[in-house]
Design an enzyme around this catalytic site. Structure first.
Site, mmCIF file in Angstrom:
data_model
loop_
_atom_site.group_PDB
_atom_site.id
_atom_site.type_symbol
_atom_site.label_atom_id
_atom_site.label_comp_id
_atom_site.label_asym_id
_atom_site.label_seq_id
_atom_site.Cartn_x
_atom_site.Cartn_y
_atom_site.Cartn_z
ATOM 1 N N ASP A 47 1.508 2.627 3.514
ATOM 2 C CA ASP A 47 0.670 3.816 3.341
ATOM 3 C C ASP A 47 1.536 5.072 3.381
ATOM 4 O O ASP A 47 1.077 6.135 3.808
ATOM 5 C CB ASP A 47 -0.442 3.885 4.401
ATOM 6 N N HIS B 193 0.869 -1.197 0.000
ATOM 7 C CA HIS B 193 0.000 0.000 0.000
ATOM 8 C C HIS B 193 0.893 1.230 0.000
ATOM 9 O O HIS B 193 1.507 1.561 1.011
ATOM 10 C CB HIS B 193 -0.896 0.006 1.238
ATOM 11 N N HIS C 144 -10.420 0.910 1.895
ATOM 12 C CA HIS C 144 -10.208 1.906 2.960
ATOM 13 C C HIS C 144 -11.387 1.748 3.910
ATOM 14 O O HIS C 144 -12.498 2.158 3.596
ATOM 15 C CB HIS C 144 -10.136 3.324 2.393
ATOM 16 N N HIS D 252 -4.482 -0.783 5.887
ATOM 17 C CA HIS D 252 -4.054 -0.014 7.068
ATOM 18 C C HIS D 252 -5.013 -0.139 8.258
ATOM 19 O O HIS D 252 -5.590 0.846 8.703
ATOM 20 C CB HIS D 252 -3.819 1.459 6.722
ATOM 21 N N HIS E 194 1.541 5.383 -1.689
ATOM 22 C CA HIS E 194 1.155 6.570 -2.470
ATOM 23 C C HIS E 194 2.410 7.163 -3.101
ATOM 24 O O HIS E 194 3.324 7.582 -2.382
ATOM 25 C CB HIS E 194 0.496 7.622 -1.572
ATOM 26 N N LYS F 275 -9.269 -0.460 -5.817
ATOM 27 C CA LYS F 275 -9.302 0.199 -4.512
ATOM 28 C C LYS F 275 -10.664 0.832 -4.255
ATOM 29 O O LYS F 275 -11.169 1.600 -5.072
ATOM 30 C CB LYS F 275 -8.229 1.294 -4.474
HETATM 31 O O1 DOR Z 1 -3.234 9.276 5.802
HETATM 32 C C1 DOR Z 1 -3.627 9.018 4.675
HETATM 33 N N1 DOR Z 1 -3.092 9.609 3.571
HETATM 34 N N2 DOR Z 1 -4.610 8.139 4.536
HETATM 35 C C2 DOR Z 1 -5.182 7.914 3.347
HETATM 36 O O2 DOR Z 1 -6.087 7.126 3.301
HETATM 37 C C3 DOR Z 1 -4.777 8.678 2.152
HETATM 38 C C4 DOR Z 1 -3.408 9.145 2.269
HETATM 39 C C5 DOR Z 1 -3.053 10.186 1.220
HETATM 40 O O3 DOR Z 1 -3.334 9.970 0.043
HETATM 41 O O4 DOR Z 1 -2.463 11.215 1.584
HETATM 42 ZN ZN ZN Z 2 -3.325 5.114 1.680
#
Ligand code: DOR
Ligand code: ZN
Length: 345
Positions: free
Chosen positions: A248, A14, A137, A175, A16, A100
């Protein structure tokens, strides 16, 4: 005498990566240690079609540092208009590894997510048929529900009904932050697993709020009370195949974190393996680190574990940079709040 631990190269289930300048800044932080990562599709606009995923994959591949072997595992962002045929084609072509589900409004860039779960039933059915996992999520967005209860209520109101309606759908609870999440995953005999982040193994809600507000510890789902953190540590360090690493890691420039309405997200790609080694060592569970970071994830996704190995060694505390620079601005690295003695060679 220094201690050494050699494990299969880890994956991040997971992650970003964002796009553009931020992608270029953060990607090397992940590829340094990780062989593969499930790439979150919450860009602006989101990655909703197979064509979007192919284009985004191209931009990620172009940003991988030279000579580094890294595979981005792409996902589609589920909307109420997602076409099951498009999903099936993207899966068949090997372009996507999961879909997702963001409940609409649950977190960063989730406005296009799902409000009416009946509208995505056909997609869930098709995914069940082809064995394509759904990453979830797991928080309700009902304003009546306290933010600290949103995961538990999601399990009862949304996740359990989805699992009963689609028993063959493979689901990853992303998460997880609560003992309720741990217990729910353990209650399932198949088709359910959970990722756990680095930061949720280390911080509880006191870390965010006691002695002044710490915006860099604010993420979603928000960290819960200590009992819950201990349940996550027990699950992650147990070796149980249903739990695996999803960092995450979610970069936001400091300007957007250190402000009156700060963004949610902890950026932990750089020091995750060092942090995890400390957590597992403290539990006397270093022998289960490889399962959590390198074996359980591929097993659930039906992929081979990586053949390459990494070696962690323990020595004097290692200094990581406090920030990563990007052309959009600095991004603060997750601070575990304790010295890190383990380093990947
Ligand atoms: O803390 C987070 N940041 N939780 C999420 O679900 C999204 C992520 C983000 O894209 O910044
Ligand atoms: Zn995330």
């Amino acid at each position: 005498m220094s201690m050494k631990l050699t494990i299969r190269r880890p994956d991040d289930w997971h992650l970003h990566l964002r796009d553009g300048a931020m992608l270029r800044a953060v990607l090397p932080e992940t590829t340094r240690h990780f062989a593969r990562a499930i790439i979150m599709p919450n860009l602006v606009p989101p990655v909703v079609t197979g064509a979007d995923a192919a284009a985004y994959q191209g931009r990620i591949l172009a940003a991988i540092p030279q000579g580094i072997d890294f595979t981005p595992l792409m996902t589609l962002y589920l909307t109420e208009n997602t076409d099951p045929d498009d999903v099936a084609q993207a899966a068949k072509a090997g372009l996507i590894t999961a879909v997702k589900l963001y409940p609409a409004g649950a977190t960063t860039n989730s406005a296009s997510g799902v409000s009416d779960f009946n509208k995505v039933r056909d997609v869930f059915e098709r995914m069940s048929e082809i064995g394509l996992p759904l990453c979830v999520h797991g928080e309700v967005t009902d304003p009546e529900i306290d933010i600290f209860d949103r995961e538990k209520v999601f399990i009862d109101r949304v996740l359990d009904p989805i699992r009963k309606a689609h028993p063959n759908l493979k689901i990853v609870m992303e998460h997880i932050t609560t003992e309720d999440g741990v217990d729910y995953v353990k209650s399932a005999d198949k088709n359910l697993a959970a990722t756990i982040t680095t930061h949720h193994l280390i911080i509880n809600r006191n870390h965010i709020l006691v002695g002044g507000i710490k915006p860099h510890y604010y993420c979603l789902p928000v960290a819960k009370r200590e009992d819950h953190r201990l349940a996550l540590v027990a699950a992650a360090t147990s070796g149980d195949a249903r739990f695996f690493l999803g960092t995450d890691s979610a970069p936001h420039v400091d300007q957007l974190k250190e402000t009156a309405c700060g963004c949610a997200g902890c950026f932990s790609a750089t020091n995750t393996m060092s942090c995890l080694a400390e957590v597992f060592e403290a539990e006397g569970a270093l022998e289960h680190l490889e399962a959590f970071t390198s074996l359980n994830g591929p097993d659930f996704y039906g992929l081979p574990a990586n053949e390459e190995r990494i070696t962690l060694t323990k020595g004097a505390p290692v200094a990581y940079p406090t920030k990563i620079n990007s052309d959009e601005g600095p991004v603060s690295l997750f601070d575990p709040g304790f010295p890190l003695h383990w380093v990947v060679q």
